[in-house]
Structure formats: structure tokens, C-alpha cells
Design an enzyme around this catalytic site. Structure first.
Site, PDB file in Angstrom:
ATOM      1  N   GLY A 109      -4.895  21.213 -31.766  1.00 13.25           N
ATOM      2  CA  GLY A 109      -4.365  22.557 -31.921  1.00 13.25           C
ATOM      3  C   GLY A 109      -4.566  23.094 -33.322  1.00 13.25           C
ATOM      4  N   LYS A 503     -25.516  29.824 -18.468  1.00 14.00           N
ATOM      5  CA  LYS A 503     -25.928  28.420 -18.402  1.00 14.00           C
ATOM      6  C   LYS A 503     -27.138  28.158 -19.301  1.00 14.00           C
ATOM      7  CE  LYS A 503     -22.770  26.756 -16.295  1.00 14.00           C
ATOM      8  NZ  LYS A 503     -22.031  27.744 -17.027  1.00 14.00           N
ATOM      9  N   LYS A 625     -15.249  21.484 -23.941  1.00  9.09           N
ATOM     10  CA  LYS A 625     -14.981  21.664 -22.517  1.00  9.09           C
ATOM     11  C   LYS A 625     -13.712  22.471 -22.276  1.00  9.09           C
ATOM     12  CE  LYS A 625     -15.616  20.925 -18.106  1.00  9.09           C
ATOM     13  NZ  LYS A 625     -16.697  21.657 -17.423  1.00  9.09           N
TER      14      LYS A 625
END
Length: 630
Positions: A109, A503, A625
Site C-alpha cells: 500500500g 493486450k 496483476k
């Protein structure tokens, strides 16, 4: 983003297992994206916490530990860092230690008041060696532990962690160990994920269940502003004021460690693209009850409130937002109420119009996307209901929503999302049909027919995977040196164009732009010159032939200017055959459902382009991710 692992085992017999659990857990969390890795260990008799950390890949840390072994331990914490404060190097890597080295912490964080806390500590004589906000928290926690010892005569890391949680501002998950209490690991969370793994004679902590799923499939939720202490024998959860949390939610993880392994595939991305038929199928399983009614997973919204909904706002980021654009076409078609699609990070800053009759649909693969989580909270504060479409049990977004539709796609390890995209679209279709059922805008037999069509889609995706890869690989080899691409689509082909372009950006590092095909003549056609690759998502000629005709017209326009045409089109489309240089074929399917198959060749194409260039398709540069900071 950052990966976090914690382990508490037997305090009687130090062993290699704490280190083993942390290293293996970090390996399974590599998909989150990182630039350095480290571990900290403690056991009885140590006068300081043993810390080892290295910049770069986790393999660098493993090699260093093999060359210079660490001692056996009873507790350990491990971390993979995604740099937010300070450059990626050994010094800035986690764990960070207290001034006396007796306490070590890891952190996910951003601590927003770290600058002021650093100044306060420096004024007291504390020294800092890194540029990180985490070291500030480490030094502060060490100071608080010393204060607790002065007050009570003994260390109490759990109490110190709670006090730390009350002092920090921003987003954080923090784990800590203390060599004076070598039987426990403590943690705290605020706006960042943390989950407990429940074992027998040992317990675990992780930023998600992948950290410990090889050891236990029983998990416990840690909620907002809660602290946790694990030991070999138990788990204690409190709020930051020390009040015990009664009966925390415990659940069983519905996949095992093998699902997060390559299983013989060259890459996780390749594996996950080939899992798309199963991802769609699992998202549809059990959606229809014996009475022919559609089910969601968790619903805390009264049926009357659902019927009163007069507007839907879909929020998401990146791939999830493009799945939301597909949802807009389907839901508006079936339910006949307006659907807006918003980027979650812009949503709450533009003062959106929200009422109790607005349904906000939050889409997130990880369920921890901070931008989406903050947008969700804003919507609920304004009185709107929130439904989450998510792939992760026990994550923050589904926990804080009023209803949940899980995608059941299984763990997605590659950073670039693939199977989650088709699962999210499938879930959005289910939601649209559920609302149509409640509002009576579609006949029951028509809903059943549509569900039957959806159930046929996995086989159609499989057809693409079985018949098109060689054609796609050849196209990638031919276009490896292309400097840029344009992606164009109409109707549901437009979000497919956006996702296909994303992508190629993400993993092949190629400049691409996705547009609605009708925008071509309003500016983008200026980019087209001899040899420019232009990808068209071509709708079927069946049904609304006007869409097909318009896209063919666009192909003719850019072909006349020398463009190299790549088309995704339905089998035996003669118009496409006449103009396209390369065609990725799809089987016949309903137009609304075509994104489920149209995206597959574009995912494979991006992957093959990246491989041609020698890039790591699973871990593209600069990307994480799960984006758990705003």
C-alpha cells in the site's frame, strides 16, 4: 501489486518450514507484479530478526539464500515489492527493520502521512537508510513496542500493531514479527487485502489465498480496520481498538495449488487462454434452478429494489471496463434500461448522479482493485446498491457489495487478463438475463433459449483454439517489426477492439489504438499509410447486415490507402475474403455473444507477438496483476 506471506509454526522446534512456506508462497504471488523480494525470520534465542532481501526477480533472493543459508525459524514473513516509494534496489526492498533490529515488517500500500511521521522520528534521532514509507512504519512500530514494554514490562507486538494502525493514513496491509515473541506473526489491514490460512498446528497469512493454498484450503476473512495475530495454535482478530471480532467469516478455497501452476504450458497466459472454455462453462454452472429461475451467488438486495432499478452504472478499470462495455450492449438490449460504463478511477471525481434506484456493477478480477473499491464505497454512500462481478472469494469488493456474481474462472496468474475477461462477460450476460427475468422484459422461454446459446459458447471458443493458432502464429511472425496497429470494431466489436489493442500494448510493448470503426473517418484514418496493420472485428452478415456492410466499407477505405488488413470474421465471409490479408475465423454465433470468441485470436496474437520479440508474456514490464493503490 505487492505479495505478502506470513507463517507461524511450532515454537518448540525451529525448522526450515517457515522459510519454505514464504518462498513457495512468494513464487505463487509473482503474478501480482514486483521488482524485489525479501524474507524475515525469528526463533527463540535470536537477539534480532534475520532479514534477507534482493532487488530483481525472486530467483535472486533464492540464489543468495542458497549461497548464505538462513537459520531455522519458528515464524517468518515474506514479501515481493512493487515500487511506489523509492527505486527498486536492495535497500528499498522489504522487509524493513526497527532501529534496534528486533522488529521487522512488510507492507503493501501507500502510507500517505509517512513524510510527516519520518520528520517526527528524525527529530527524535531515528535514522533512515531507505526512501520508503515502509521503513517509516518499521521504525515507528519499533518505537511503539518499546513504549508498550515501558508501560507493561513486556513486549506486546499485537497491541503495538493496533496502535500503529490507528496512527497511519492511506492504504496498508502490514505484517510484523519480533524476535522477543518468536511464536507469533501479527498483521493489520486498511484498504488493502489480507487473508488468514487455517492449518493444523500452524497458521498462515497472505495478500491472497494463493500464498498458502498448497498447505490449506481453509481461509478466514480479515475485514477493514482489523488486526490479526497468528500462532501455531490459534488466530485472534480484533479491531484497531482491541475489541475481539466474534466469528470471523471462514470459507473453503474452491481450487488447489495445481490450478496456479503451468502444468506443461509454455506460459501461464497460454494456459489461461486455453482454459477459457472451462471458465465460461463454470461461470454458467448452477445458474438455473428447478423452476427455471436464474440465480446469482450472493444477494443482499430485496427483489423489490431490483425491480425498481432504472439505471445501471458499470465501473471497472482496463480489461474489466471493456467487459463492462460488452455488458452495456447486452443489458440494454434485454432489460431496456440505460447502462453507463465508467472508468472507476474517474467515477467519484466527477460527482456522478446516483440514487437508490441506481444499480452500480463493480467488475474486478482480483476483487481488490483500489480504484474500483473506492468508487464502490462512494456509490454506497450515495444510497445506491452495488453488485460485484468478481473472480476471488473473500476479496474486499464482493464483501462490501450488496450482491455478488462470481466468475469461477480459477486463479489467473499471468498479469495480462485473458480468461477473466470472457468470464466477466459471461457473468454480465447472466446479470442481464436475471434483471430481464425480474422485470419481465424477456419471456421465460426466451431467457432459457439465450442461456442455451451461452452454454454452447465454450465449444465455439474451443473451435478457435483448435483451428486458428497456426494461422495466428504466422501472422505474428510476419508482423513482428510493425511499429503500430489500429484496432476497429462496431457494436460489441468495439470493446473487443479496445481489449485486443490493450493486450498488444501490455505484453508486446507495441503502440496500438482501439477505436469504434465509425470514428475512422473522423481522424484515425490520417494514421493509415502503406503497410499499416489495421485489425477489424467484423460482425456477421446474418441478422443486422447493416453493421457488417459498414465494417466492410471501412475495410475498403483503409485498403485503398495501403493498409495491411487483419480481420476477425465468421467462417466463409466472402466479403472479408475479398479484402483482408489475414483472417482469423470464428464459428457462427449470436452477435451479442461474439465477443466471447472474437477476443480469443487477438489474445493469442498478442501472446505470439510478444514471444516473437523475446518478452516474458506472464510478467510484462511495469505492470502489476492487482492494482491495490489509487
Amino acid at each position: 501489486m505487492c505479495g505478502i506471506v506470513g507463517y507461524a509454526g511450532s515454537i518448540v522446534t525451529p525448522s526450515r518450514k517457515p522459510l519454505e512456506v514464504c518462498i513457495q508462497g512468494l513464487e505463487r504471488l509473482e503474478y501480482r507484479g514486483y521488482d524485489s523480494a525479501g524474507v524475515a525470520l525469528a526463533s527463540p534465542g535470536m537477539d534480532h530478526v534475520e532479514v534477507r532481501k534482493k532487488a530483481g526477480r525472486l530467483s535472486n533472493l533464492i540464489e543468495n539464500i542458497e549461497e548464505h543459508p538462513l537459520p531455522d525459524a519458528t515464524v517468518a514473513i515474506g514479501h515481493t515489492r512493487w515500487a511506489t516509494n523509492g527505486v527498486p534496489n536492495d535497500v528499498n526492498a522489504h522487509p524493513h527493520s526497527s532501529q534496534d533490529g528486533k522488529v521487522a515488517i512488510i507492507h503493501n500500500g501507500i502510507i500517505e502521512n509517512a513524510s510527516q511521521l519520518r520528520l517526527d522520528l528524525q527529530a527524535e534521532g531515528y535514522r533512515f537508510v531507505s526512501s520508503t514509507d515502509t521503513e517509516v512504519a518499521a521504525k515507528l512500530l519499533g518505537k511503539i513496542v518499546d513504549n508498550v514494554i515501558a508501560e507493561t514490562g513486556q513486549p506486546d507486538l499485537f497491541e503495538a500493531m493496533r496502535r500503529l494502525g490507528r496512527m497511519l493514513e492511506g492504504a496498508f496491509t502490514i505484517l510484523a514479527i519480533d524476535c522477543r515473541q518468536p511464536g507469533i506473526v501479527v498483521g493489520a489491514r486498511h484498504d488493502s487485502p489480507l487473508v488468514v490460512g487455517l492449518g493444523e498446528g500452524e497458521n498462515y497469512l497472505g495478500s491472497d489465498v494463493a500464498a498458502f493454498v498448497a498447505y490449506t484450503k481453509t481461509a478466514m476473512e480479515i475485514d477493514q480496520d482489523q488486526a490479526v495475530m497468528i500462532s501455531a495454535d490459534g488466530v485472534t482478530v480484533t479491531d484497531f481498538d482491541g475489541n475481539i471480532v466474534p466469528d470471523p467469516v471462514v470459507y473453503t478455497v474452491d481450487w488447489d495449488a495445481s490450478a496456479a501452476e503451468k502444468g506443461g504450458w509454455d506460459s501461464f497466459m497460454d494456459k489461461e487462454i486455453h482454459e477459457e472454455p472451462a471458465a465460461v462453462q463454470r461461470t454458467l454452472i448452477g445458474r438455473l434452478d428447478d423452476n427455471g429461475n436464474i440465480n446469482l451467488d450472493e444477494v443482499r438486495i430485496d427483489e423489490h429494489d431490483f425491480k425498481m432499478i432504472d439505471k445501471i452504472i458499470v465501473i471497472g478499470c482496463g480489461t474489466a471496463s471493456y467487459a463492462g462495455l460488452v455488458a452495456k450492449y447486452a443489458i440494454e438490449h434485454w432489460v431496456r434500461i440505460p447502462v453507463e460504463v465508467e472508468l472507476a478511477h474517474e467515477f467519484r471525481y466527477r460527482d456522478p448522479i446516483l440514487t437508490p434506484r441506481t444499480l452500480v456493477v463493480a467488475i474486478s478480477q482480483s476483487g481488490e482493485t483500489m480504484d474500483t473499491l473506492m468508487a464502490l464505497r462512494h456509490a454506497r454512500e450515495q444510497g445506491s446498491k452495488v453488485l460485484a462481478i468478481c473472480n476471488t472469494q473473500g476479496a474486499s469488493i464482493p464483501r462490501e457489495s450488496d450482491a455478488v456474481l462470481y466468475t469461477h474462472a480459477g486463479p489467473e496468474v499471468a498479469v495480462a487478463s485473458t480468461k477473466a475477461f470472457v468470464a466477466q462477460i459471461t457473468a454480465a450476460y447472466v446479470l442481464g438475463l436475471y434483471l430481464a427475468q425480474l422485470k419481465g422484459t424477456v419471456f421465460r422461454d426466451e431467457i432459457r433459449q439465450t442461456l442455451d446459446s451461452l452454454k454452447a459458447m465454450p465449444a465455439k471458443i474451443q473451435w478457435v483454439l483448435d483451428t486458428q493458432p497456426e494461422r495466428i502464429k504466422q501472422a505474428a511472425a510476419q508482423l513482428e517489426d510493425a511499429q503500430s496497429f489500429l484496432f476497429l470494431g462496431r457494436h460489441v466489436g468495439y470493446p473487443v477492439a479496445l481489449e485486443g489493442a490493450l493486450k498488444l500494448k501490455e505484453i508486446a510493448y507495441t503502440f496500438t489504438e482501439g477505436f469504434a470503426a465509425g470514428e475512422l473517418k473522423h481522424g484515425p484514418i490520417a494514421l493509415v499509410d502503406e503497410g499499416e496493420p489495421v485489425v477489424f472485428i467484423v460482425p456477421p452478415a446474418r441478422g443486422r447486415n447493416v453493421l457488417h456492410a459498414k465494417v466492410i466499407s471501412g475495410i475498403e477505405e483503409v485498403k485503398a490507402r495501403g493498409a495491411y488488413i487483419i480481420a476477425v470474421a465468421e467462417e466463409d465471409d466472402k466479403d472479408v475474403e475479398r479484402y483482408a490479408d489475414v483472417i482469423f475465423w470464428r464459428p457462427e454465433c449470436p452477435t451479442l455473444m461474439s465477443p466471447l470468441v472474437d477476443i480469443v485470436p487477438l489474445q493469442l496474437f498478442a501472446m505470439d507477438m510478444a514471444k516473437q520479440k523475446g518478452y516474458d508474456v506472464d510478467k510484462p514490464r511495469n505492470l502489476a496483476k492487482s492494482v491495490t493503490v489509487e
